[in-house]
Design a protein around this motif. Structure first.
Motif, PDB file in Angstrom:
ATOM      1  N   UNK A  20       0.834  -1.198   0.000  1.00  0.00           N
ATOM      2  CA  UNK A  20       0.000   0.000   0.000  1.00  0.00           C
ATOM      3  C   UNK A  20       0.869   1.249   0.000  1.00  0.00           C
ATOM      4  N   UNK A  21       0.494   2.212  -0.850  1.00  0.00           N
ATOM      5  CA  UNK A  21       1.252   3.454  -0.974  1.00  0.00           C
ATOM      6  C   UNK A  21       0.302   4.645  -1.049  1.00  0.00           C
ATOM      7  N   UNK A  22       0.850   5.824  -0.769  1.00  0.00           N
ATOM      8  CA  UNK A  22       0.157   7.093  -0.977  1.00  0.00           C
ATOM      9  C   UNK A  22       0.785   7.772  -2.183  1.00  0.00           C
ATOM     10  N   UNK A  23       0.003   8.583  -2.897  1.00  0.00           N
ATOM     11  CA  UNK A  23       0.476   9.271  -4.098  1.00  0.00           C
ATOM     12  C   UNK A  23       0.512  10.769  -3.824  1.00  0.00           C
ATOM     13  N   UNK A  26      -1.127  14.233  -0.023  1.00  0.00           N
ATOM     14  CA  UNK A  26      -1.052  12.833  -0.410  1.00  0.00           C
ATOM     15  C   UNK A  26      -2.461  12.257  -0.491  1.00  0.00           C
ATOM     16  N   UNK A  27      -2.683  11.399  -1.445  1.00  0.00           N
ATOM     17  CA  UNK A  27      -3.982  10.739  -1.555  1.00  0.00           C
ATOM     18  C   UNK A  27      -3.773   9.240  -1.645  1.00  0.00           C
ATOM     19  N   UNK A  28      -4.798   8.518  -1.267  1.00  0.00           N
ATOM     20  CA  UNK A  28      -4.708   7.069  -1.300  1.00  0.00           C
ATOM     21  C   UNK A  28      -5.354   6.485  -0.072  1.00  0.00           C
ATOM     22  N   UNK A  29      -5.104   5.294   0.284  1.00  0.00           N
ATOM     23  CA  UNK A  29      -4.029   4.436  -0.203  1.00  0.00           C
ATOM     24  C   UNK A  29      -4.395   3.703  -1.491  1.00  0.00           C
ATOM     25  N   UNK A  30      -3.353   3.359  -2.222  1.00  0.00           N
ATOM     26  CA  UNK A  30      -3.466   2.547  -3.419  1.00  0.00           C
ATOM     27  C   UNK A  30      -2.574   1.327  -3.242  1.00  0.00           C
ATOM     28  N   UNK A  31      -2.907   0.265  -3.929  1.00  0.00           N
ATOM     29  CA  UNK A  31      -2.074  -0.941  -3.905  1.00  0.00           C
ATOM     30  C   UNK A  31      -1.268  -0.998  -5.203  1.00  0.00           C
TER      31      UNK A  31
END
Length: 172
Positions: free
Chosen positions: A112-115, A133-138
């Motif tokens: 999982x990361x933030x963009x 930062x937005x997310x989380x994204x995998x």
């Protein structure tokens, strides 16, 4: 250079350009003027208080001046080549200095990361203190060179491949 009157900046532009063009630059160790014309510029002060260079030039005949100028023009390619080599050395030194301090972010598939929002979308829209930062994204797929393909919680692709420098680890 301007003092109090900022409206006449355009009248001072030739002086500023002259100063820039006759100042030696660190990467090339040469002045832009010398790289264009093959010789250093004769400064206005050298006309007022004659230097050795201007005194010798005044004593030359027209034929000697023409021959000297042709020699200077012939040497110009060598001067430019030397400046190019110095520039490449300087750029390599700057790259080594950057690489020494920079940390490459690496992520694994499924992590999982933030963009980072701003560089990708351009101008920041919304409230002043909205998160950067937005997310989380995998991470769905890892590409060579540090690019990643992301998916959101629903399994959709919110964006194309993104550079790892715009990502940071999300701690759940």
């Amino acid at each position: 250079m301007m003092g109090k009157d900022h409206r006449t900046w355009h009248e001072r532009l030739p002086e500023a350009l002259w100063a820039y063009r006759t100042t030696e630059k660190t990467p090339t160790q040469a002045t832009p003027y010398s790289l264009v014309f093959g010789v250093e510029a004769i400064l206005p002060l050298e006309i007022e208080l004659p230097s050795l260079r201007t005194a010798m030039y005044c004593e030359m005949t027209l034929d000697e001046r023409a021959r000297l100028r042709l020699e200077e023009l012939d040497a110009m390619d060598e001067i430019r080549l030397a400046a190019q080599q110095k520039l490449e050395i300087y750029q390599a030194q700057m790259a080594r200095a950057y690489d020494k301090l920079a940390r490459m972010r690496t992520f694994q598939k499924g992590q999982l990361v933030l963009v980072l929002r701003r560089p990708i979308q351009g101008r920041h829209h919304g409230p002043k203190f909205s998160p950067n930062w937005e997310g989380p994204y995998a991470i769905k797929q890892v590409f060579e060179g540090g690019a990643y393909l992301l998916i959101d919680k629903e399994g959709n692709l919110p964006m194309g491949p993104i550079n790892g420098r715009y990502l940071k680890k999300y701690y759940a």
